[in-house]
Scaffold this motif. Structure first.
Motif, PDB file in Angstrom:
ATOM      1  N   LEU A 194      26.859 -36.637  20.321  1.00 37.97           N
ATOM      2  CA  LEU A 194      26.558 -38.060  20.147  1.00 37.97           C
ATOM      3  C   LEU A 194      27.013 -38.851  21.368  1.00 37.97           C
ATOM      4  O   LEU A 194      26.300 -39.752  21.845  1.00 37.97           O
ATOM      5  N   CYS A 195      28.184 -38.517  21.888  1.00 36.29           N
ATOM      6  CA  CYS A 195      28.706 -39.200  23.074  1.00 36.29           C
ATOM      7  C   CYS A 195      27.773 -39.002  24.270  1.00 36.29           C
ATOM      8  O   CYS A 195      27.475 -39.958  25.004  1.00 36.29           O
ATOM      9  N   GLU A 196      27.281 -37.784  24.450  1.00 33.05           N
ATOM     10  CA  GLU A 196      26.382 -37.521  25.569  1.00 33.05           C
ATOM     11  C   GLU A 196      25.064 -38.269  25.413  1.00 33.05           C
ATOM     12  O   GLU A 196      24.475 -38.716  26.403  1.00 33.05           O
ATOM     13  N   THR A 197      24.599 -38.418  24.182  1.00 32.38           N
ATOM     14  CA  THR A 197      23.383 -39.200  23.933  1.00 32.38           C
ATOM     15  C   THR A 197      23.581 -40.651  24.364  1.00 32.38           C
ATOM     16  O   THR A 197      22.716 -41.246  25.024  1.00 32.38           O
ATOM     17  N   LEU A 198      24.730 -41.220  24.013  1.00 31.02           N
ATOM     18  CA  LEU A 198      25.015 -42.615  24.366  1.00 31.02           C
ATOM     19  C   LEU A 198      25.188 -42.779  25.873  1.00 31.02           C
ATOM     20  O   LEU A 198      24.722 -43.762  26.457  1.00 31.02           O
TER      21      LEU A 198
ATOM     22  N   LEU B 167      21.434 -41.893  13.837  1.00 38.99           N
ATOM     23  CA  LEU B 167      21.008 -40.579  14.293  1.00 38.99           C
ATOM     24  C   LEU B 167      21.640 -39.503  13.405  1.00 38.99           C
ATOM     25  O   LEU B 167      22.712 -39.725  12.830  1.00 38.99           O
ATOM     26  N   PRO B 168      21.008 -38.329  13.303  1.00 38.93           N
ATOM     27  CA  PRO B 168      21.587 -37.254  12.477  1.00 38.93           C
ATOM     28  C   PRO B 168      23.023 -36.909  12.853  1.00 38.93           C
ATOM     29  O   PRO B 168      23.862 -36.690  11.970  1.00 38.93           O
ATOM     30  N   ASP B 169      23.321 -36.861  14.150  1.00 43.36           N
ATOM     31  CA  ASP B 169      24.685 -36.518  14.554  1.00 43.36           C
ATOM     32  C   ASP B 169      25.677 -37.587  14.109  1.00 43.36           C
ATOM     33  O   ASP B 169      26.798 -37.266  13.696  1.00 43.36           O
ATOM     34  N   ALA B 170      25.291 -38.859  14.196  1.00 45.01           N
ATOM     35  CA  ALA B 170      26.180 -39.925  13.759  1.00 45.01           C
ATOM     36  C   ALA B 170      26.430 -39.843  12.254  1.00 45.01           C
ATOM     37  O   ALA B 170      27.572 -39.992  11.783  1.00 45.01           O
TER      38      ALA B 170
ATOM     39  N   ALA C 282      33.722 -28.870  13.894  1.00 43.64           N
ATOM     40  CA  ALA C 282      32.377 -29.423  13.776  1.00 43.64           C
ATOM     41  C   ALA C 282      32.363 -30.895  14.164  1.00 43.64           C
ATOM     42  O   ALA C 282      31.415 -31.370  14.807  1.00 43.64           O
ATOM     43  N   LEU C 283      33.406 -31.625  13.783  1.00 46.57           N
ATOM     44  CA  LEU C 283      33.483 -33.046  14.137  1.00 46.57           C
ATOM     45  C   LEU C 283      33.536 -33.216  15.654  1.00 46.57           C
ATOM     46  O   LEU C 283      32.832 -34.065  16.220  1.00 46.57           O
ATOM     47  N   VAL C 284      34.348 -32.408  16.317  1.00 46.87           N
ATOM     48  CA  VAL C 284      34.434 -32.479  17.783  1.00 46.87           C
ATOM     49  C   VAL C 284      33.074 -32.197  18.409  1.00 46.87           C
ATOM     50  O   VAL C 284      32.622 -32.901  19.321  1.00 46.87           O
ATOM     51  N   ALA C 285      32.406 -31.157  17.916  1.00 45.69           N
ATOM     52  CA  ALA C 285      31.105 -30.775  18.486  1.00 45.69           C
ATOM     53  C   ALA C 285      30.063 -31.862  18.276  1.00 45.69           C
ATOM     54  O   ALA C 285      29.301 -32.205  19.195  1.00 45.69           O
ATOM     55  N   ARG C 286      29.995 -32.397  17.072  1.00 43.39           N
ATOM     56  CA  ARG C 286      29.010 -33.450  16.779  1.00 43.39           C
ATOM     57  C   ARG C 286      29.295 -34.714  17.592  1.00 43.39           C
ATOM     58  O   ARG C 286      28.370 -35.357  18.116  1.00 43.39           O
ATOM     59  N   GLU C 287      30.570 -35.077  17.687  1.00 42.89           N
ATOM     60  CA  GLU C 287      30.903 -36.271  18.456  1.00 42.89           C
ATOM     61  C   GLU C 287      30.558 -36.087  19.930  1.00 42.89           C
ATOM     62  O   GLU C 287      30.126 -37.043  20.590  1.00 42.89           O
ATOM     63  N   SER C 288      30.737 -34.888  20.448  1.00 42.41           N
ATOM     64  CA  SER C 288      30.432 -34.679  21.868  1.00 42.41           C
ATOM     65  C   SER C 288      28.948 -34.847  22.132  1.00 42.41           C
ATOM     66  O   SER C 288      28.544 -35.437  23.138  1.00 42.41           O
TER      67      SER C 288
ATOM     68  N   PRO D  47      33.115 -49.185   8.372  1.00 38.44           N
ATOM     69  CA  PRO D  47      32.331 -49.741   9.490  1.00 38.44           C
ATOM     70  C   PRO D  47      33.162 -50.284  10.642  1.00 38.44           C
ATOM     71  O   PRO D  47      32.734 -50.210  11.800  1.00 38.44           O
ATOM     72  N   ALA D  48      34.363 -50.798  10.364  1.00 38.68           N
ATOM     73  CA  ALA D  48      35.179 -51.380  11.429  1.00 38.68           C
ATOM     74  C   ALA D  48      36.065 -50.362  12.140  1.00 38.68           C
ATOM     75  O   ALA D  48      36.754 -50.702  13.103  1.00 38.68           O
ATOM     76  N   GLU D  49      36.042 -49.118  11.708  1.00 40.43           N
ATOM     77  CA  GLU D  49      36.875 -48.085  12.327  1.00 40.43           C
ATOM     78  C   GLU D  49      36.268 -47.646  13.664  1.00 40.43           C
ATOM     79  O   GLU D  49      35.070 -47.779  13.891  1.00 40.43           O
ATOM     80  N   PRO D  50      37.099 -47.087  14.559  1.00 41.82           N
ATOM     81  CA  PRO D  50      36.575 -46.587  15.835  1.00 41.82           C
ATOM     82  C   PRO D  50      35.481 -45.545  15.610  1.00 41.82           C
ATOM     83  O   PRO D  50      35.583 -44.703  14.712  1.00 41.82           O
ATOM     84  N   ALA D  51      34.449 -45.582  16.438  1.00 38.65           N
ATOM     85  CA  ALA D  51      33.323 -44.659  16.278  1.00 38.65           C
ATOM     86  C   ALA D  51      33.700 -43.236  16.659  1.00 38.65           C
ATOM     87  O   ALA D  51      33.185 -42.282  16.073  1.00 38.65           O
ATOM     88  N   PHE D  52      34.598 -43.078  17.627  1.00 37.65           N
ATOM     89  CA  PHE D  52      34.976 -41.752  18.101  1.00 37.65           C
ATOM     90  C   PHE D  52      36.478 -41.560  17.896  1.00 37.65           C
ATOM     91  O   PHE D  52      37.280 -42.399  18.314  1.00 37.65           O
TER      92      PHE D  52
END
Length: 233
Positions: free
Chosen positions: A130-134, A155-158, A122-128, A174-179
């Motif tokens: 979110l990544c495409e949105t950005l 955003l909900p996915d974030a 689920a994390l992989v799917a949500r991040e993908s 907050p300081a950790e990598p987003a992806f």
């Protein structure tokens, strides 16, 4: 105690394979709350043949989140129209794990390994997504790899990505990598495009399965379920 509060609690329960709340998927058939605080929830999955381990997880999780509500006196969770419903209902009512319903089937009574596997997917799917949105908003792969949690849009996915990272015990300050990769390692700048190709396949699998579930509920029971893609827009 109101029915609305119980439904809000049930919205915390996700289908482990689809990463969508059981309330949005239409799995909650009825929810009755007495004046004394007794709650009865009926769950119905898309087909009677849904995997017993997934069905058990959702029924057990539903009981857990409702029991946390302070005004609740007694909770009954009933899975209907499922070929192992009797076994699951009895075990959940006793507060037992998966082996209480199906002795000898697994040593993992709480199904932790299965839950973790699907949380990571689920994390992989949500991040993908979110990544495409950005990327669609103009960000470059290098910029995406350099983002921190605090840089993510609201955003909900974030928000769900951070929830999943908390559930998995992955860094989410907050300081950790987003992806991050499923093991928590940061996504390297040169790996974004290759990672996204693989992540899309994981996401497409979840989205196709979710679409099948919604179609089955509509055909079998006349339940019209809102598409989460529309909800998130």
């Amino acid at each position: 105690m109101t029915r609305e509060r119980v439904i809000d609690a049930l919205a915390e329960v996700y289908d482990p394979e689809l990463d969508e709340p059981i309330t949005r998927l239409g799995f909650v058939t009825s929810c009755e709350v007495s004046t004394e605080g007794d709650v009865e929830v009926v769950l119905r999955l898309p087909t009677p043949q849904c995997a017993p381990n997934f069905a058990f997880l959702m029924a057990a999780d539903a009981r857990k989140v409702v029991r946390r509500l302070p005004e609740v006196r007694d909770v009954t969770i009933r899975l209907e129209d499922h070929y192992t419903g009797a076994e699951i209902n009895a075990a959940v009512a006793r507060g037992e794990g998966f082996t209480g319903a199906f002795p000898g089937e697994t040593a993992d009574d709480d199904l932790d390994a299965l839950r973790e596997l699907f949380l990571r997917k689920a994390l992989v799917a949500r991040e993908s997504r979110l990544c495409e949105t950005l990327l669609a908003d103009g960000a470059t792969p290098e910029e995406i790899a350099g983002l921190r949690v605090d840089d993510l849009p609201d955003l909900p996915d974030a928000r769900r990505c951070l929830e999943l990272r908390r559930h998995l015990g992955l860094p989410h300050d907050p300081a950790e990598p987003a992806f991050v990769l499923p093991d928590g390692q940061p996504l390297a700048p040169g790996e974004v495009k290759r990672w996204l190709r693989t992540a899309r396949l994981v996401r497409m699998s979840l989205e196709v399965n979710g679409g099948i579930c919604r179609s089955l509920l509509q055909v079998r029971h006349g339940v019209e379920i809102e598409d989460p893609e529309e909800v998130l827009r």
